[in-house]
Design an enzyme around this catalytic site. Structure first.
Site, PDB file in Angstrom:
ATOM      1  N   ASP A  86      -2.647 -11.909  -1.473  1.00 46.34           N
ATOM      2  CA  ASP A  86      -2.891 -10.542  -1.921  1.00 46.34           C
ATOM      3  C   ASP A  86      -3.720  -9.783  -0.885  1.00 46.34           C
ATOM      4  O   ASP A  86      -4.848 -10.176  -0.568  1.00 46.34           O
ATOM      5  CB  ASP A  86      -3.626 -10.568  -3.269  1.00 46.34           C
ATOM      6  CG  ASP A  86      -3.755  -9.189  -3.876  1.00 46.34           C
ATOM      7  OD1 ASP A  86      -2.735  -8.487  -3.988  1.00 46.34           O
ATOM      8  OD2 ASP A  86      -4.878  -8.810  -4.251  1.00 46.34           O
ATOM      9  N   THR A 122      -0.730  -2.778  -1.389  1.00 47.63           N
ATOM     10  CA  THR A 122      -1.929  -2.687  -0.549  1.00 47.63           C
ATOM     11  C   THR A 122      -1.638  -3.105   0.897  1.00 47.63           C
ATOM     12  O   THR A 122      -2.087  -2.453   1.837  1.00 47.63           O
ATOM     13  CB  THR A 122      -3.049  -3.571  -1.123  1.00 47.63           C
ATOM     14  OG1 THR A 122      -2.550  -4.904  -1.318  1.00 47.63           O
ATOM     15  CG2 THR A 122      -3.522  -3.038  -2.463  1.00 47.63           C
ATOM     16  N   THR A 123      -0.897  -4.186   1.045  1.00 45.24           N
ATOM     17  CA  THR A 123      -0.577  -4.656   2.399  1.00 45.24           C
ATOM     18  C   THR A 123       0.288  -3.630   3.130  1.00 45.24           C
ATOM     19  O   THR A 123       0.068  -3.355   4.318  1.00 45.24           O
ATOM     20  CB  THR A 123       0.147  -6.015   2.333  1.00 45.24           C
ATOM     21  OG1 THR A 123      -0.651  -6.934   1.591  1.00 45.24           O
ATOM     22  CG2 THR A 123       0.381  -6.569   3.728  1.00 45.24           C
TER      23      THR A 123
END
Length: 562
Positions: free
Chosen positions: A68, A101-102
């Protein structure tokens, strides 16, 4: 630090502390871009179904194994201010939509890399920032034309959205199970098109395998009954929620009671007992057979409640009380004498203290009618696995919630980025000036997402980009993304690789804003810490104060006559 060369008398002018560092112009921009790109590189290999995991070990030896992006960045100890700006992008993305998010961080790094190439061509950062802003605004418009509408009743699409969010996070093998849990939980708490994911309570318990995980139509809380005489299980529960302490009311001022005989003592205790018994009688009269109190409950009250067959729990947190209220349809009572049996009491099919995972007991409030707060009991073999499963489930719950609210999705697999890149290049031709080069750089930056997906899957990125562009330039090819398992473009909507429109819009908007902010910085002034002389002076002053204090303390002892 010397900021002006000389005064009228020929002396240098110092206006900052000695040792303050300053970098300006191209040097400052290069350092900031380098730091931001380093953050992007740190998470780049985690993107996509075949992304790798990171093991993070802190100074205390605690280990986190995760895929994550936001978790990795939160755990990393980063000091550079520009790098922290990129981490804020990931945190904002996670707070707003829960996934992507990445993607947002990688895109920020690529936008800055392309901008650096333009700066090397003597294009001013202000022009680049303006072009990036135009491109970001146009991207938001174009995304709406790519998006596909869905209905919240279409559980098949919602499950695929949840599965896409889980893919590559270590939970892929049991993705079907977690996807079902996420969709069922979101649909349960949805109210008039709005999903508050805070009403989904995830409880982790190591022990059985992941397939033993379940959603409870009600609440699971980490509480045990107050008294052994109380029942372990109550069926057809009528539940009272109290925010009132069940104890003898204490006076607001200091007071004392003078007791001169055993008879007075007995009378006093009997009166106190009668007050507590009256409180229990009020609860019994309301018809409640289960009690949750946010405040304390005296042992004597617990004893009487047990004798009446009422299951009771004390010191329940405010957040748990609110969730229980939403689950059972009851109201929190703040005055014991004003309980409205019809409006205040909630109901549940069963309330039971149950052993889960070894010797730990937890309370299950189940079979609630139309609960607007639910619990997910997450099982797994180890605590490390459970932590990663919880992060994956959190992402899938958030994206399903966003999809239910917006009812718009886009294809995954890099399809939106390829389509936007082609359309932004057409848009750039209509702008002209140096901003055109910035818009083209923005369009080229979008290729980093499908390129990284290909690299992480061990495919040739150039071949994959060429194949994807060929599909998107053809008729009806806007939904084609990269299938990393077979190494060729496929229609992502048909394959079920989809994500909410808001996730993509947020990632593009946040990345552009962060890149523009960093580009506009042309002067970095870092304040110096205290000088060696100041540190030595402070240490000497502290030692002198300690010596003076010690002597004073000895004098005080002498004054006391020792």
């Amino acid at each position: 630090m010397k900021l002006a060369n000389q005064q009228a008398g020929g002396q240098p002018v110092y206006i900052m502390r000695e040792g303050t560092s300053r970098s300006r112009g191209r040097e400052a921009q290069a350092y900031n871009i380098m730091a931001a790109r380093a953050v992007a590189e740190a998470v780049k290999s985690t993107l996509g179904p075949k992304g790798m995991d990171k093991m993070l070990v802190d100074s205390m030896g605690s280990t986190v194994v995760t895929n994550d992006g936001v978790t990795i960045l939160k755990e990393m100890d980063i000091d550079h201010p520009a790098a922290k700006m990129v981490i804020e992008v990931a945190k904002t993305q996670d707070d707003e939509v829960g996934d992507g998010t990445t993607t947002a961080v990688i895109l920020t790094g690529e936008l800055l890399r392309r901008a650096e190439e333009l700066i090397d061509q003597e294009i001013h950062p202000t022009s680049i920032a303006h072009g990036y802003r135009l491109a970001a605004e146009k991207s938001q418009e174009l995304l709406k034309t790519i998006a596909v509408p869905i209905k919240k009743e279409d559980k098949k699409f919602l499950k695929r959205i949840a599965f896409t969010a889980l893919t590559g996070k270590g939970a892929e093998a049991i993705g079907d199970k977690l996807s079902d849990l996420a969709v069922d939980a979101v649909l349960a708490v949805e109210e008039e098109g709005v999903v508050d994911t805070n009403n989904i309570h995830v409880v982790k318990k190591a022990g059985q395998g992941v397939l033993a995980s379940e959603m409870v139509e009600g609440m699971i809380i980490n509480k045990t009954r107050l008294n052994e005489n109380m029942p372990k299980q109550v069926k057809n529960a009528k539940i009272l929620l109290l925010n009132v302490p069940l104890e003898v009311k204490k006076t607001e001022v200091d007071a004392s009671i003078k007791i001169t005989s055993p008879t007075q003592m007995k009378s006093f205790l009997e009166q106190e007992e009668a007050i507590l018994k009256k409180k229990v009688d009020i609860i019994k009269k309301s018809g409640a057979n289960v009690l949750f109190s946010q405040k304390s409950i005296e042992d004597m009250v617990a004893h009487y409640l047990g004798k009446e067959g009422i299951l009771a729990f004390k010191s329940v947190s405010e957040s748990d009380m609110k969730k229980i209220s939403k689950a059972i349809g009851g109201r929190i009572v703040t005055k014991l004498e004003e309980i409205d049996t019809k409006k205040d009491l909630g109901t549940a099919g069963i309330v039971e203290e149950r052993r889960v995972g070894g010797e730990d007991s937890m309370l299950f409030i189940e079979k609630c009618k139309n609960p607007k707060a639910v619990s997910v009991l997450l099982r797994g073999g180890t605590d490390t696995l459970l932590d990663e499963l919880e992060r994956a489930l959190h992402d899938s719950i958030r994206v399903v919630g966003v999809a239910v609210e917006d009812k718009m999705i886009v294809p995954g697999g890099g399809a939106p980025e390829i389509e936007l890149g082609l359309r932004l290049k057409q848009y750039a031709a209509s702008i002209g000036g140096r901003e055109q080069l910035a818009v083209e750089a923005f369009a080229n930056s979008l290729d980093i997402i499908p390129r990284t997906l290909a690299e992480n899957a061990g495919l040739d990125p150039i071949d994959m980009l060429v194949a994807l562009r060929s599909k998107h330039e053809s008729k009806n090819g806007k939904n084609f993304g990269l299938n990393v398992y077979i190494g060729k473009p496929e229609d992502m909507i048909k394959e079920g690789v989809i994500e909410p429109l808001r996730v993509k819009k947020q990632a593009l908007g946040s990345a552009a804003e962060a890149a523009i902010m960093i580009l506009r910085i042309d002067d970095v002034i870092a304040s110096a810490g205290p000088s060696e002389q100041e540190i030595m002076e402070a240490q000497a002053a502290a030692q002198a104060q300690m010596r003076a204090g010690g002597m004073g303390g000895m004098g005080g002892m002498g004054g006391m006559g020792f």
